[in-house]
Design a protein around this motif. Structure first.
Motif, PDB file in Angstrom:
ATOM      1  N   ARG A 106      17.514 -49.444   8.603  1.00 37.93           N
ATOM      2  CA  ARG A 106      18.909 -48.595   8.562  1.00 37.93           C
ATOM      3  C   ARG A 106      19.458 -48.970   7.381  1.00 37.93           C
ATOM      4  NH1 ARG A 106      18.868 -50.902  14.268  1.00 37.93           N
ATOM      5  NH2 ARG A 106      20.728 -52.013  13.212  1.00 37.93           N
ATOM      6  N   PHE A 107      19.440 -50.364   6.787  1.00 37.04           N
ATOM      7  CA  PHE A 107      20.137 -50.537   5.695  1.00 37.04           C
ATOM      8  C   PHE A 107      19.761 -50.164   4.593  1.00 37.04           C
ATOM      9  CE2 PHE A 107      21.955 -53.522   2.500  1.00 37.04           C
ATOM     10  CZ  PHE A 107      23.276 -53.708   3.048  1.00 37.04           C
ATOM     11  N   TYR A 129      21.248 -46.272   4.887  1.00 39.93           N
ATOM     12  CA  TYR A 129      22.639 -46.393   4.798  1.00 39.93           C
ATOM     13  C   TYR A 129      23.821 -47.340   3.967  1.00 39.93           C
ATOM     14  CZ  TYR A 129      21.991 -42.995   9.008  1.00 39.93           C
ATOM     15  OH  TYR A 129      21.517 -42.164   9.570  1.00 39.93           O
ATOM     16  N   GLY A 130      22.729 -48.334   3.701  1.00 35.82           N
ATOM     17  CA  GLY A 130      23.419 -49.486   2.926  1.00 35.82           C
ATOM     18  C   GLY A 130      24.307 -50.308   4.010  1.00 35.82           C
ATOM     19  N   SER A 131      24.078 -50.207   5.140  1.00 30.38           N
ATOM     20  CA  SER A 131      24.638 -50.852   6.336  1.00 30.38           C
ATOM     21  C   SER A 131      23.918 -50.973   7.470  1.00 30.38           C
ATOM     22  CB  SER A 131      26.116 -49.985   6.437  1.00 30.38           C
ATOM     23  OG  SER A 131      25.832 -48.948   7.245  1.00 30.38           O
ATOM     24  N   ALA A 132      24.500 -51.642   8.381  1.00 30.81           N
ATOM     25  CA  ALA A 132      23.451 -51.793   9.586  1.00 30.81           C
ATOM     26  C   ALA A 132      23.782 -50.731  10.548  1.00 30.81           C
ATOM     27  CB  ALA A 132      23.727 -53.025  10.279  1.00 30.81           C
ATOM     28  N   ARG A 133      24.181 -49.434  10.047  1.00 27.52           N
ATOM     29  CA  ARG A 133      24.412 -48.305  11.109  1.00 27.52           C
ATOM     30  C   ARG A 133      23.338 -48.282  12.335  1.00 27.52           C
ATOM     31  NH1 ARG A 133      27.168 -43.673  11.216  1.00 27.52           N
ATOM     32  NH2 ARG A 133      28.137 -43.988   9.183  1.00 27.52           N
ATOM     33  N   THR A 180      23.641 -53.238  -6.325  1.00 24.44           N
ATOM     34  CA  THR A 180      22.903 -53.012  -4.706  1.00 24.44           C
ATOM     35  C   THR A 180      22.326 -51.695  -4.847  1.00 24.44           C
ATOM     36  OG1 THR A 180      24.845 -52.745  -3.636  1.00 24.44           O
ATOM     37  CG2 THR A 180      24.084 -55.106  -3.815  1.00 24.44           C
TER      38      THR A 180
END
Length: 184
Positions: free
Chosen positions: A55-56, A59-63, A174
């Motif tokens: 997921r990261f 999305y670059g996040s833990a959505r 990143t």
């Protein structure tokens, strides 16, 4: 080698396309079709099965989920197209194993490509086949280039993009913005 269905081989696909079959490296068939409003629950179930790392990477996040509003945006034909990929069995019972988004941008002739493939289906050639199909659809729509914002550590997506002919710029941070020239 992945092989699209005979109908897909006969002519370049155009959005929206009827469902097509992709066979993975290990011989597992999948069925990909345009997503609908009714697929939100299954898309969110996919997110729940994906690891934090996957997921990261996407999305670059833990959505963990997509809201109804976000899903409506992703499936709105005026904004682009989203495909769902299921295990090739009864669609009413098959899990969604991948999402592919080919979205319009503010730049004419440029589309944004994004993929989410369930962990257990990665390294099977599915992501590459889905990206190639999105590239063929973009070509059929006279798109000049695809753009992707990819995590600098997302080696799987970078590998897929190399196979599509993208030159990967050096990462300074990143994320890295990658362009795939569509060609004709």
């Amino acid at each position: 080698m992945l092989s699209p269905s005979p109908a897909t081989q006969a002519r370049p696909p155009q959005a929206p396309v009827s469902p097509w079959v992709i066979e993975t490296h290990s011989g597992l068939p999948t069925l990909t079709s345009p997503a609908t409003a009714n697929d939100l629950q299954d898309a969110n179930a996919l997110h729940a099965r994906c690891s934090l790392e996957t997921r990261f990477a996407r999305y670059g996040s833990a959505r963990r989920t997509l809201s109804r509003t976000e899903w409506a945006h992703l499936i709105n034909p005026e904004r682009g197209i989203t495909w769902i990929t299921r295990q090739d069995r009864d669609p009413a019972e098959a899990d969604v194993v991948a999402l592919t988004h080919l979205m319009h941008t503010d730049d004419e002739g440029v589309r944004e490509l994004a993929l989410l493939v369930e962990d257990s289906w990665q390294s099977e050639g599915l992501g590459t086949a889905l990206a190639r199909h999105a590239l063929a659809v973009a070509r059929a729509e006279s798109v000049r280039e695809l753009t992707l914002l990819v995590g600098s550590g997302n080696r799987r997506m970078q590998s897929i993009l190399r196979r599509l002919g993208a030159a990967l710029p050096a990462a300074h941070g990143t994320t890295v913005n990658i362009t795939v020239h569509v060609g004709t």
